[in-house]
Design a protein around this motif. Structure first.
Motif, PDB file in Angstrom:
ATOM      1  N   HIS A  19       0.841  -1.202   0.000  1.00  0.00           N
ATOM      2  CA  HIS A  19       0.000   0.000   0.000  1.00  0.00           C
ATOM      3  C   HIS A  19       0.874   1.248   0.000  1.00  0.00           C
ATOM      4  CE1 HIS A  19      -4.161  -1.297   0.200  1.00  0.00           C
ATOM      5  NE2 HIS A  19      -3.802  -2.264   1.012  1.00  0.00           N
ATOM      6  N   GLU A  20       1.926   1.226   0.802  1.00  0.00           N
ATOM      7  CA  GLU A  20       2.840   2.370   0.828  1.00  0.00           C
ATOM      8  C   GLU A  20       3.433   2.619  -0.556  1.00  0.00           C
ATOM      9  OE1 GLU A  20       5.784   1.722   3.830  1.00  0.00           O
ATOM     10  OE2 GLU A  20       4.294   1.374   5.397  1.00  0.00           O
ATOM     11  N   GLU A  21       3.863   1.558  -1.207  1.00  0.00           N
ATOM     12  CA  GLU A  21       4.436   1.679  -2.557  1.00  0.00           C
ATOM     13  C   GLU A  21       3.422   2.292  -3.522  1.00  0.00           C
ATOM     14  OE1 GLU A  21       5.991  -1.250  -6.154  1.00  0.00           O
ATOM     15  OE2 GLU A  21       5.926  -2.016  -4.102  1.00  0.00           O
ATOM     16  N   ALA A  22       2.169   1.835  -3.437  1.00  0.00           N
ATOM     17  CA  ALA A  22       1.127   2.353  -4.333  1.00  0.00           C
ATOM     18  C   ALA A  22       0.842   3.818  -4.066  1.00  0.00           C
ATOM     19  CB  ALA A  22      -0.145   1.520  -4.191  1.00  0.00           C
ATOM     20  N   TRP A  23       0.816   4.199  -2.787  1.00  0.00           N
ATOM     21  CA  TRP A  23       0.555   5.602  -2.465  1.00  0.00           C
ATOM     22  C   TRP A  23       1.721   6.496  -2.880  1.00  0.00           C
ATOM     23  CZ3 TRP A  23      -3.839   7.583  -2.272  1.00  0.00           C
ATOM     24  CH2 TRP A  23      -4.921   6.942  -1.678  1.00  0.00           C
ATOM     25  N   ILE A  24       2.943   6.055  -2.621  1.00  0.00           N
ATOM     26  CA  ILE A  24       4.102   6.845  -3.016  1.00  0.00           C
ATOM     27  C   ILE A  24       4.113   7.051  -4.530  1.00  0.00           C
ATOM     28  CG2 ILE A  24       6.626   6.807  -3.183  1.00  0.00           C
ATOM     29  CD1 ILE A  24       6.565   5.408  -0.389  1.00  0.00           C
ATOM     30  N   ASN A  25       3.813   5.996  -5.273  1.00  0.00           N
ATOM     31  CA  ASN A  25       3.753   6.091  -6.731  1.00  0.00           C
ATOM     32  C   ASN A  25       2.718   7.119  -7.176  1.00  0.00           C
ATOM     33  OD1 ASN A  25       4.109   4.902  -9.592  1.00  0.00           O
ATOM     34  ND2 ASN A  25       1.931   4.592  -9.214  1.00  0.00           N
TER      35      ASN A  25
END
Length: 224
Positions: A19-25
Motif C-alpha cells: 500500500h505504501e508503494e502504491a501511495w508513493i507512486n
C-alpha cells in the motif's frame, strides 16, 4: 470479550508495504509532496482514500476525481499483490485462530478502510467465506467517516449484535487504534509484525491490551 472485529490490511494480510508503494507512486505522479515515515504512520495507514487524496494531492479534488485516483491507486496495489504470489497468505497463526473461533461460534467480522473493490478481491483471494458472513463485513463506502472516527467499529459491533464494550479489536494502524478507543471497544490489541510501531503505540496508550507480532498465541491469550 464476546466477539472480534478484525482490521484487514497489515493485520490479517501483511501488505502494508505494498500500500505504501502504491501511495508513493500515486502521490509522486500527481503532487510534489514527499512522504515521511510520520506521514505514512499518521496520514496513510488506516485512513480512507478520499482523506488521503485530499490531504496529499489537493483539498479541491471533486468526488469524481477522488474516485478516479482511488481506482488508479488500488489497481496498482492489486497488481503488486499479484506480482508476489508467495506473499498471498494470512498472517502467521491466523488461519488456525479463525478455525478455532469459528468452531467455538465466536461472533466476528472484518472492519476495513479498504474500498469494496479491494474487499471483493480479498473475499475471493483468501476464501473468506469459510469464516465470515459477507453481509457483516464493513468497508469504506462513503456513508460514514473513516478512522480515526469510531463509526466503522460501532457499525461492525452492531452487525455482530454486540456492544462495543464486549468486542475485541485487532488493528495495526495508528488511526485504527484511535478509532477503537473512540468507539469504547472493550479490548484493544495492536499487531506490529515487524516491530516498527510498538514504541509509538505503547507511548501513546493506543494498545491497552497488548501488542502482538502475529496470531500464534492469540487464542490462548485473548479468548477465554
Amino acid at each position: 470479550m464476546q466477539g472480534i472485529l478484525f482490521d484487514f490490511n497489515g493485520t490479517m494480510f501483511l501488505d502494508s508495504d505494498l500500500h505504501e508503494e502504491a501511495w508513493i507512486n500515486l502521490i509522486k505522479k500527481y503532487s510534489k509532496q514527499e512522504l515521511s515515515e510520520a506521514d505514512i504512520i499518521h496520514s496513510i495507514h488506516g485512513k480512507t482514500n478520499d482523506i488521503i487524496l485530499r490531504h496529499f494531492i489537493s483539498a479541491d479534488l471533486t468526488d469524481e476525481q477522488v474516485e478516479q485516483l482511488s481506482d488508479e491507486k488500488e489497481a496498482y496495489y492489486r497488481e503488486r499483490v499479484l506480482a508476489h504470489p508467495e506473499r498471498i497468505h494470512f498472517t502467521k497463526g491466523l488461519e488456525a485462530a479463525l478455525d478455532t473461533l469459528k468452531a467455538n461460534q465466536i461472533p466476528m467480522t472484518i472492519a476495513s478502510a479498504s474500498p469494496k473493490v479491494n474487499m471483493d478481491f480479498y473475499w475471493e483471494t483468501f476464501a473468506l467465506a469459510k469464516w465470515f458472513d459477507p453481509e457483516k463485513i464493513v468497508y469504506h463506502n462513503g456513508t460514514f467517516p473513516g478512522k480515526p472516527a469510531p463509526d466503522i467499529f460501532l457499525i461492525a459491533a452492531k452487525k455482530i449484535e454486540l456492544a462495543p464494550a464486549d468486542c475485541l479489536v485487532i488493528e495495526d494502524s495508528y488511526s485504527g487504534l484511535q478509532a477503537a478507543q473512540r468507539a469504547q471497544i472493550g479490548t484493544i490489541v495492536a499487531i506490529d509484525p515487524f516491530g516498527k510501531n510498538r514504541g509509538i503505540f505503547e507511548a501513546e496508550g493506543l494498545a491497552k491490551d497488548g501488542v502482538i507480532e502475529d496470531f500464534t498465541n492469540f487464542i490462548s491469550t485473548y479468548v477465554k
